[in-house]
Enzyme design. Sequence first.
Site, PDB file in Angstrom:
ATOM      1  N   GLU A  59     -19.854  -5.817   8.891  1.00  0.00           N
ATOM      2  CA  GLU A  59     -20.979  -5.239   9.643  1.00  0.00           C
ATOM      3  C   GLU A  59     -22.064  -6.073  10.167  1.00  0.00           C
ATOM      4  OE1 GLU A  59     -19.762  -4.266   6.518  1.00  0.00           O
ATOM      5  OE2 GLU A  59     -18.917  -2.228   7.023  1.00  0.00           O
ATOM      6  N   ARG A  64     -25.946  -2.557   5.400  1.00  0.00           N
ATOM      7  CA  ARG A  64     -25.729  -4.077   5.170  1.00  0.00           C
ATOM      8  C   ARG A  64     -26.295  -4.838   6.301  1.00  0.00           C
ATOM      9  NH1 ARG A  64     -20.398  -5.236   2.475  1.00  0.00           N
ATOM     10  NH2 ARG A  64     -21.036  -4.512   0.365  1.00  0.00           N
ATOM     11  N   LYS A 107       0.842  -1.290   0.095  1.00  0.00           N
ATOM     12  CA  LYS A 107      -0.067   0.073   0.042  1.00  0.00           C
ATOM     13  C   LYS A 107       0.853   1.324   0.087  1.00  0.00           C
ATOM     14  CE  LYS A 107      -4.530   0.760   1.853  1.00  0.00           C
ATOM     15  NZ  LYS A 107      -5.670   0.276   2.277  1.00  0.00           N
TER      16      LYS A 107
HETATM   17  C1  LIG Z   1     -19.107  -2.354   3.413  1.00  0.00           C
HETATM   18  C2  LIG Z   1     -17.985  -1.624   3.820  1.00  0.00           C
HETATM   19  N1  LIG Z   1     -17.417  -1.539   4.924  1.00  0.00           N
HETATM   20  C3  LIG Z   1     -16.517  -0.540   5.006  1.00  0.00           C
HETATM   21  C4  LIG Z   1     -15.837   0.112   3.951  1.00  0.00           C
HETATM   22  C5  LIG Z   1     -14.598   0.975   4.324  1.00  0.00           C
HETATM   23  N2  LIG Z   1     -13.401   0.524   3.498  1.00  0.00           N
HETATM   24  C6  LIG Z   1     -13.241   1.000   2.336  1.00  0.00           C
HETATM   25  S1  LIG Z   1     -11.743   0.659   1.678  1.00  0.00           S
HETATM   26  C7  LIG Z   1     -11.385  -0.347   3.145  1.00  0.00           C
HETATM   27  C8  LIG Z   1     -10.427  -1.447   3.216  1.00  0.00           C
HETATM   28  C9  LIG Z   1     -10.347  -2.290   1.999  1.00  0.00           C
HETATM   29  O1  LIG Z   1      -9.030  -2.998   2.258  1.00  0.00           O
HETATM   30  P1  LIG Z   1      -8.685  -4.077   0.993  1.00  0.00           P
HETATM   31  O2  LIG Z   1     -10.009  -4.813   0.217  1.00  0.00           O
HETATM   32  O3  LIG Z   1      -7.833  -4.946   1.363  1.00  0.00           O
HETATM   33  O4  LIG Z   1      -8.147  -2.932   0.052  1.00  0.00           O
HETATM   34  P2  LIG Z   1      -7.047  -1.815   0.044  1.00  0.00           P
HETATM   35  O5  LIG Z   1      -7.620  -0.772   0.530  1.00  0.00           O
HETATM   36  O6  LIG Z   1      -6.167  -2.626   1.153  1.00  0.00           O
HETATM   37  O7  LIG Z   1      -6.394  -1.849  -1.126  1.00  0.00           O
HETATM   38  C10 LIG Z   1     -12.471  -0.448   4.187  1.00  0.00           C
HETATM   39  C11 LIG Z   1     -12.835  -1.144   4.961  1.00  0.00           C
HETATM   40  C12 LIG Z   1     -16.611  -0.061   2.788  1.00  0.00           C
HETATM   41  N3  LIG Z   1     -16.134   0.514   1.801  1.00  0.00           N
HETATM   42  N4  LIG Z   1     -17.468  -1.065   2.540  1.00  0.00           N
END
Ligand SMILES: Cc1ncc(C[n+]2csc(CCOP(=O)(O)OP(=O)(O)O)c2C)c(N)n1
Length: 639
Positions: A368, A396, A282
Amino acid sequence: MKLLQDINSPADLRRLEIDQLQEVADEVREHILETMSRVGGHTGASLGAVELAVALHYAFDTPHDRLVWDVGHQAYAHKILTGRRDQLPTVKQYGGISGFLRRDESEFDTFGAGHASTSLSAALGMAIARDRKQEDHHVVALIGDASLAGGMAMEAINQAGHLKTRLIVVLNDNEMSIAPAVGALTGYLNRIREAHGYHRFKDEVEETLRAIPSVGERLHHAAKTVKDAIAAAVLPGALVNELGFKYIGYVDGHNVKALVRALHEAQQIKDGPVIVHALTTKGKGHPAAEKDYYKWHATGPFDLKTGTPIKSPTKAPTYTKVFGDTLCELMAKDEKIVALTAAMPDGTGVCEALEKFPERSFDVGIAEQHCVTFAAGLSVEGLKPVCAIYSTFLQRAFDQLVHDVCIQDLNVKFCLDRGGIAGGDGPTHHGLLDIAYLRGVPNIILMAPKDEGEMRDMLFTMTEHIGPAAMRYPRGNGIGAPLDQPPQLLEIGKAELLRDGGEVAIIAYGSMVHPSLQAAGNLAREGIETTVVNARFAKPLDNSLLLALARTKRVLVTVEEAYLAGGFGSAVMELLEENGLQDKIQVVRMGVPDRIVTHGDAKLLLAKYGLDADGIYTRVKEAIEVLDDRRAKHHKVIA
Ligand SMILES: Cc1ncc(C[n+]2csc(CCOP(=O)(O)OP(=O)(O)O)c2C)c(N)n1
C-alpha cells in the site's frame, strides 16, 4: 474424526507417532471443508496450510516455542489443533472465534494479525527479547509468498540477516496472493520451483558419476565446482545467503513427514535466521478449490460435493461492483485515468480495469505504501491515478499520503472500500478511522456517497477535480439506486437537503443517510418533523447550510459509520466553535465510540452502536424529550 476428536491441544498431537500425522491432517482438512461449506470463511487459504499447521505444532513445543502466523487467514488448522476445533463453526460470527489471530483468544496466538507482512518483524522482536532474557525457545514465523513481498517483511529480513538472530521463517509458497501473486519476488520464487528439474538432474548426475568404477569419486568431485556454479545461478542461495539467511528447501508442503524433517533440520541452526521453503497448493483437498483457487481464497457457504456456491437471493449490486464498472466507464473516456490496487483486484473491483485497460491498470501487490507513492509519481507526470484501497489498509500508507501526495498537492484519488464496519473480518478490517486520519491533512477533499448511484457521481467528480481527493463507501450491497444515468458532476463542498422541517436536523454522512431518512419517516408518522441532510463532503463542509441550520434549529444530530473521535461530527463541532455557535445549539454526535469493535454481522454491529434507523430514531426522540423538558421547566419558571 478418529484421531482429531482426542486432540484438544498440540500436546495431544505430539503424543502421536509421526506416521499418524497425515491422517490427522486429513481429518483437519475434512473438518475445515465440512464447516466452511456451511458457514463460509477463508477456505482455500486454510486448506493450503493444513499440513504446515500439523507439522509446526508437532515439531515445536508450542506455545513455549513461539509460532507467529502472518495475516492469520490461513490458520484454521492451527485453531483446530489448539483447542478451538468445536468452535470453528462460529468463526467470524458475533460472539464466535475470530477469522484471524487474537492474543486474547488463545495463548497459541502469540501475535494478533489480520493485515499482511507483519509476522517477521514481530517474530524478530520476540527472538531478540528471548536472547536478551537468555531464554532458549524457538521463534517461528509462517508467511505466504505474497506477504513476504510486502515492505515490512523485506525490512525485517534485512534486519534479521544483519543481526544474525536465531529465527525460523517458514515460507508457505503457493504462488498466490488472493489473486495470482505479482512482482519480481514471485518470479524469483518461481525460478526456485523451476529448479525442481535441476535438483533431479543434479541427483541423477551425482549418482551416475559415483557409479563409474574407480574414477567415480574423482569425477564427482570435479563436477562439484560446475554444479555449484549452476546452483548459485539457479537456486535461492544467491539472494537468501547474501542476506544472511540459511535456506532449507524446498519441501512438499503437503507431506507432513517431510515438513517435520525440514523443521527439525531448521531447529539445528543456531547461528542465524533460516528460511524453510514449503511448496503448497491453495485450496488443497477439494477439486473445485484446487482448480479455481483464486475464487476459493475465501468463500461463502458451498455445496460440499460440487463446490458450487450457495447463493443468497440477488440483491442490488455491491458498491465494489458499481465502483469497478464506473471506473471502467470513466477510463474509456479519459485516457489519463490509471487504476491501482494493492493485491485486492477483486475486493476493490479493479479486476475489470485490469482486464479492459491492462496498460494503465496495476496490481502492485501487498504494498500500500508503494502504491500511494507510485501514484504520486504518475500524477507528477500528468496522469490521474485512482488508488482503490480498503480503508483499513490505507492506514499503512498514511505518511505516503501526507508526505508524497498532500504536501505536494498532487492529483491522486483514493477510493476507500470497506469504509465503516467490515463485519465478520473484525477489528483489523473495520474501516473506522479514515475520516479521522484524513480530515486533518491539508489539501485533500473527503466525500462519501449516500448510495451507489451517488458513488458514480462522486467518482466522476473526483477524477475531474484537480488535487488529492478521497471517497469512502461501505462494504456490501447498495440500496438499489438507479444506475442508468451518466455520472453527474457534483459541486465540491455542497450538501444535499433531503427533508426540511422541525427543530432537529440530522446531518448524515455516506452510509448513514438512508437509515436517517428512514428514522425521519418513522418520526413523521408520529407527527414529528425532522430535517435530513446528506452531507456528501466531510471536507470541505457545506458551511453555509450547516451554519444556517445551527442558527434556526434546536438540535443537530450528526451520524457517521466511523469512530467519533476526530470524525465527521467533530468536524461539524469545530465549524460551530469557529463561528461562535457552540452554545447556541445542542449537538448530538452518533458514531462508533472509542473502543475496539469485534467481528460479526455488520447489521448487528451497527445496531449495537445505534447506527441504524431504530437507533437514530431513538436518539432523536431522546433529544426532543430533553427539549420538551427544558421548555416545560422554562414555562414553569415564567408562570
Ligand atoms: C496490508 C494488507 N493488505 C492486503 C491484505 C488482504 N490480504 C489478505 S490475505 C492476502 C493474500 C496473502 O497472500 P499470501 O501471503 O501468499 O498467503 P496465501 O493466502 O496465498 O496463503 C491479502 C492480499 C491484508 N490482509 N493486509
